[in-house]
Design an enzyme around this catalytic site. Structure first.
Site, PDB file in Angstrom:
ATOM      1  N   HIS A  36       0.847  -1.205   0.000  1.00 36.52           N
ATOM      2  CA  HIS A  36       0.000   0.000   0.000  1.00 36.52           C
ATOM      3  C   HIS A  36       0.883   1.255   0.000  1.00 36.52           C
ATOM      4  O   HIS A  36       0.617   2.215  -0.723  1.00 36.52           O
ATOM      5  CB  HIS A  36      -0.875   0.060   1.261  1.00 36.52           C
ATOM      6  CG  HIS A  36      -1.970  -0.965   1.342  1.00 36.52           C
ATOM      7  ND1 HIS A  36      -2.082  -1.854   2.379  1.00 36.52           N
ATOM      8  CD2 HIS A  36      -3.031  -1.226   0.524  1.00 36.52           C
ATOM      9  CE1 HIS A  36      -3.152  -2.613   2.217  1.00 36.52           C
ATOM     10  NE2 HIS A  36      -3.748  -2.265   1.098  1.00 36.52           N
ATOM     11  N   LYS A  60     -16.588  -7.654   5.984  1.00 37.24           N
ATOM     12  CA  LYS A  60     -15.261  -8.237   5.745  1.00 37.24           C
ATOM     13  C   LYS A  60     -14.620  -8.784   7.024  1.00 37.24           C
ATOM     14  O   LYS A  60     -13.538  -9.343   6.971  1.00 37.24           O
ATOM     15  CB  LYS A  60     -14.336  -7.190   5.112  1.00 37.24           C
ATOM     16  CG  LYS A  60     -14.626  -6.942   3.646  1.00 37.24           C
ATOM     17  CD  LYS A  60     -13.400  -6.452   2.917  1.00 37.24           C
ATOM     18  CE  LYS A  60     -13.607  -6.534   1.418  1.00 37.24           C
ATOM     19  NZ  LYS A  60     -12.436  -6.052   0.679  1.00 37.24           N
ATOM     20  N   ARG A  66      -1.774  -5.656  -8.319  1.00 39.20           N
ATOM     21  CA  ARG A  66      -0.799  -6.695  -7.929  1.00 39.20           C
ATOM     22  C   ARG A  66      -0.737  -7.694  -9.064  1.00 39.20           C
ATOM     23  O   ARG A  66      -0.242  -7.397 -10.133  1.00 39.20           O
ATOM     24  CB  ARG A  66      -1.260  -7.386  -6.647  1.00 39.20           C
ATOM     25  CG  ARG A  66      -1.103  -6.577  -5.407  1.00 39.20           C
ATOM     26  CD  ARG A  66      -1.449  -7.428  -4.201  1.00 39.20           C
ATOM     27  NE  ARG A  66      -2.793  -7.968  -4.337  1.00 39.20           N
ATOM     28  CZ  ARG A  66      -3.765  -7.755  -3.470  1.00 39.20           C
ATOM     29  NH1 ARG A  66      -3.549  -7.044  -2.405  1.00 39.20           N
ATOM     30  NH2 ARG A  66      -4.950  -8.273  -3.652  1.00 39.20           N
ATOM     31  N   SER A 126      -2.704  -7.762   2.581  1.00 39.06           N
ATOM     32  CA  SER A 126      -3.010  -7.719   4.014  1.00 39.06           C
ATOM     33  C   SER A 126      -3.363  -9.124   4.509  1.00 39.06           C
ATOM     34  O   SER A 126      -2.983  -9.517   5.618  1.00 39.06           O
ATOM     35  CB  SER A 126      -4.193  -6.778   4.277  1.00 39.06           C
ATOM     36  OG  SER A 126      -3.902  -5.485   3.834  1.00 39.06           O
TER      37      SER A 126
HETATM   38  P1  ADP Z   1      -9.830  -3.658  -0.882  1.00 36.12           P
HETATM   39  O1  ADP Z   1     -10.562  -4.521   0.105  1.00 36.12           O
HETATM   40  O2  ADP Z   1     -10.618  -2.440  -1.285  1.00 36.12           O
HETATM   41  O3  ADP Z   1      -9.231  -4.367  -2.054  1.00 36.12           O
HETATM   42  P2  ADP Z   1      -7.130  -3.458   0.164  1.00 36.12           P
HETATM   43  O4  ADP Z   1      -6.658  -2.748   1.386  1.00 36.12           O
HETATM   44  O5  ADP Z   1      -6.933  -4.919   0.089  1.00 36.12           O
HETATM   45  O6  ADP Z   1      -8.649  -3.035  -0.004  1.00 36.12           O
HETATM   46  O7  ADP Z   1      -6.435  -2.811  -1.116  1.00 36.12           O
HETATM   47  C1  ADP Z   1      -6.558  -1.446  -1.407  1.00 36.12           C
HETATM   48  C2  ADP Z   1      -5.863  -1.180  -2.727  1.00 36.12           C
HETATM   49  O8  ADP Z   1      -4.457  -1.377  -2.553  1.00 36.12           O
HETATM   50  C3  ADP Z   1      -6.286  -2.112  -3.871  1.00 36.12           C
HETATM   51  O9  ADP Z   1      -6.300  -1.386  -5.074  1.00 36.12           O
HETATM   52  C4  ADP Z   1      -5.186  -3.130  -3.906  1.00 36.12           C
HETATM   53  O10 ADP Z   1      -5.008  -3.640  -5.191  1.00 36.12           O
HETATM   54  C5  ADP Z   1      -3.989  -2.282  -3.528  1.00 36.12           C
HETATM   55  N1  ADP Z   1      -2.929  -3.127  -2.990  1.00 36.12           N
HETATM   56  C6  ADP Z   1      -2.963  -3.922  -1.911  1.00 36.12           C
HETATM   57  N2  ADP Z   1      -1.777  -4.570  -1.753  1.00 36.12           N
HETATM   58  C7  ADP Z   1      -0.991  -4.163  -2.775  1.00 36.12           C
HETATM   59  C8  ADP Z   1       0.340  -4.487  -3.208  1.00 36.12           C
HETATM   60  N3  ADP Z   1       1.087  -5.361  -2.573  1.00 36.12           N
HETATM   61  N4  ADP Z   1       0.795  -3.870  -4.313  1.00 36.12           N
HETATM   62  C9  ADP Z   1       0.005  -2.994  -4.975  1.00 36.12           C
HETATM   63  N5  ADP Z   1      -1.233  -2.662  -4.642  1.00 36.12           N
HETATM   64  C10 ADP Z   1      -1.736  -3.237  -3.551  1.00 36.12           C
END
Ligand code: ADP
Length: 157
Positions: free
Chosen positions: A17, A41, A89, A127
């Site tokens: 992130h 969630k 990702r 996460s």
């Molecule tokens: P959501 O439940 O909305 O997907 P997340 O916190 O999992 O929330 O992810 C928020 C954003 O951050 C998403 O666009 C996700 O693709 C991006 N993201 C999460 N981890 C990574 C990573 N390792 N590299 C790039 N983007 C990431």
């Protein structure tokens, strides 16, 4: 001043992130990191904890952290900010992001979604993976900000 909104669950924020936050600040002057409040969630960390972790990890950056309930498109309209930042990702992930971007544009035609490619170092990082590692006693150092690593250790002792 160009501002964008970076929405997500951030349960918890990872270095993946943070990489997206840094990349997006090359294009935008300010970023609102918006935590979506989605109790369905079943998050590990409370909204207040997630907010504190993001604030601590972005202290030196032009970032504000906020929380939104309901539809992201409505939140963007309320903020009068029509650029959404998301991270990409794996390739498998693209379809989901594409669907979300089109749906948000359908709801709010001014909305544009900008997708940033992750660094190769964070390709596999999520996460969920971090929580699994911590739950099973593995180290998460280098994968998450220090404050998150500390709290993950406390959650699973
Ligand atoms: P959501 O439940 O909305 O997907 P997340 O916190 O999992 O929330 O992810 C928020 C954003 O951050 C998403 O666009 C996700 O693709 C991006 N993201 C999460 N981890 C990574 C990573 N390792 N590299 C790039 N983007 C990431």
């Amino acid at each position: 001043m160009k501002t964008a909104i970076y929405p997500g669950s951030f349960d918890p924020i990872t270095n993946g992130h943070l990489d997206i936050i840094h990349r997006s600040l090359h294009l935008f002057d300010k970023l609102i990191v918006a935590i979506g409040d989605n109790p369905k969630k079943r998050p590990l960390f409370t909204i207040a904890e997630r907010k504190a972790f993001i604030e601590e990890s972005t202290r030196k950056l032009p970032v504000t952290v906020d929380v939104f309930h309901g539809l992201l498109a409505d939140y963007c309209a309320q903020k009068k900010c029509f650029i959404i930042v998301r991270g990409l990702r794996a390739v498998s992930h693209f379809e989901y992001e594409f669907q979300m971007a089109l749906m948000n544009r359908q709801l709010q035609p001014q909305l544009e979604t900008v997708l940033f490619m992750t660094d190769k170092e964070y390709f596999y990082l999520s996460s969920t993976l971090v929580k699994d590692l911590a739950k099973n006693g593995a180290s998460v150092d280098g994968l998450v900000p220090r404050i998150v690593a500390k709290h993950l250790r406390h959650k699973f002792v």
